[in-house]
Design an enzyme around this catalytic site. Structure first.
Site, PDB file in Angstrom:
ATOM      1  N   HIS A 143     -17.658  50.265  60.730  1.00 15.35           N
ATOM      2  CA  HIS A 143     -18.825  49.790  60.011  1.00 15.35           C
ATOM      3  C   HIS A 143     -20.088  50.071  60.815  1.00 15.35           C
ATOM      4  CE1 HIS A 143     -17.431  46.513  62.602  1.00 15.35           C
ATOM      5  NE2 HIS A 143     -18.698  46.193  62.739  1.00 15.35           N
ATOM      6  N   ASN A 152     -24.090  39.692  55.941  1.00  6.13           N
ATOM      7  CA  ASN A 152     -23.363  39.295  57.151  1.00  6.13           C
ATOM      8  C   ASN A 152     -23.044  37.794  57.164  1.00  6.13           C
ATOM      9  OD1 ASN A 152     -22.649  38.886  59.964  1.00  6.13           O
ATOM     10  ND2 ASN A 152     -23.586  40.891  60.320  1.00  6.13           N
ATOM     11  N   HIS A 207     -24.027  48.579  61.617  1.00  7.43           N
ATOM     12  CA  HIS A 207     -24.947  47.446  61.470  1.00  7.43           C
ATOM     13  C   HIS A 207     -26.328  47.969  61.100  1.00  7.43           C
ATOM     14  CE1 HIS A 207     -22.562  44.307  63.688  1.00  7.43           C
ATOM     15  NE2 HIS A 207     -21.918  45.411  64.044  1.00  7.43           N
TER      16      HIS A 207
HETATM   17  P1  AMP Z   1     -18.653  44.186  65.402  1.00  8.32           P
HETATM   18  O1  AMP Z   1     -18.584  43.259  66.560  1.00  8.32           O
HETATM   19  O2  AMP Z   1     -19.547  45.373  65.616  1.00  8.32           O
HETATM   20  O3  AMP Z   1     -17.267  44.552  64.932  1.00  8.32           O
HETATM   21  O4  AMP Z   1     -19.371  43.379  64.202  1.00  8.32           O
HETATM   22  C1  AMP Z   1     -18.711  42.520  63.307  1.00  8.32           C
HETATM   23  C2  AMP Z   1     -19.770  41.951  62.366  1.00  8.32           C
HETATM   24  O5  AMP Z   1     -19.121  41.471  61.204  1.00  8.32           O
HETATM   25  C3  AMP Z   1     -20.584  40.778  62.932  1.00  8.32           C
HETATM   26  O6  AMP Z   1     -21.964  41.023  62.729  1.00  8.32           O
HETATM   27  C4  AMP Z   1     -20.120  39.562  62.107  1.00  8.32           C
HETATM   28  O7  AMP Z   1     -21.142  38.618  61.926  1.00  8.32           O
HETATM   29  C5  AMP Z   1     -19.671  40.219  60.805  1.00  8.32           C
HETATM   30  N1  AMP Z   1     -18.590  39.519  60.097  1.00  8.32           N
HETATM   31  C6  AMP Z   1     -17.409  39.074  60.573  1.00  8.32           C
HETATM   32  N2  AMP Z   1     -16.646  38.539  59.603  1.00  8.32           N
HETATM   33  C7  AMP Z   1     -17.362  38.672  58.453  1.00  8.32           C
HETATM   34  C8  AMP Z   1     -17.145  38.315  57.081  1.00  8.32           C
HETATM   35  N3  AMP Z   1     -16.019  37.720  56.692  1.00  8.32           N
HETATM   36  N4  AMP Z   1     -18.106  38.582  56.175  1.00  8.32           N
HETATM   37  C9  AMP Z   1     -19.258  39.204  56.554  1.00  8.32           C
HETATM   38  N5  AMP Z   1     -19.532  39.570  57.833  1.00  8.32           N
HETATM   39  C10 AMP Z   1     -18.605  39.305  58.770  1.00  8.32           C
END
Ligand code: AMP
Length: 122
Positions: A64, A30, A66
């Site tokens: 996705h 992440n 978590h």
């Molecule tokens: P959600 O709000 O459930 O869509 O979660 C998005 C997740 O993606 C969050 O935990 C962010 O920290 C993570 N995230 C966003 N951009 C990236 C990236 N470029 N690489 C890795 N993780 C990311």
């Protein structure tokens, strides 16, 4: 050799961030983990079976899951993690949208964690 990139919604994910792939899935570290070991997992069948989209609280429009390793006492009240996820993700969305004040992890830091996690699947 040119690096390979994965797609995560509007973002390009460097292959160094990805620590597991299979025919139907992949997992990555992440950019802003909420807890140590907070990773994201993608599986091709999941969007048919699971909550998807902004109604499910997504800030990145790409199905996705978590995975957050929990430890006793990491949150005073166990379920506060859900509020924290909500707050952090909203905060992240605003910051990513404005593209300022970003405290993203570096690719090197993420690649190092992905290297460690990759070893678990050898
Ligand atoms: P959600 O709000 O459930 O869509 O979660 C998005 C997740 O993606 C969050 O935990 C962010 O920290 C993570 N995230 C966003 N951009 C990236 C990236 N470029 N690489 C890795 N993780 C990311």
């Amino acid at each position: 050799m040119e690096a390979e990139y994965y797609t995560f919604g509007p973002y390009k994910i460097h292959e160094k961030e990805v620590f597991y792939t299979s025919q139907l899935s992949y997992a990555l570290v992440n950019l802003r983990p909420l807890l140590p070991g907070h990773i994201l997992f993608f599986q091709d069948i999941s969007h048919q079976l699971m909550e998807d989209g902004p109604q499910a609280g997504q800030t990145v429009p790409h199905m996705h899951v978590h995975i957050l390793p929990r430890k006793g006492g990491d949150f005073e009240k166990n379920d506060e993690i859900y509020d924290a996820i909500d707050m952090k993700e909203k905060e992240l969305k605003n910051k990513l949208d404005l593209d300022k004040d970003r405290k993203d992890r570096s690719l090197e830091e993420m690649a190092q964690e992905a290297d460690e996690l990759r070893k678990l699947f050898l």
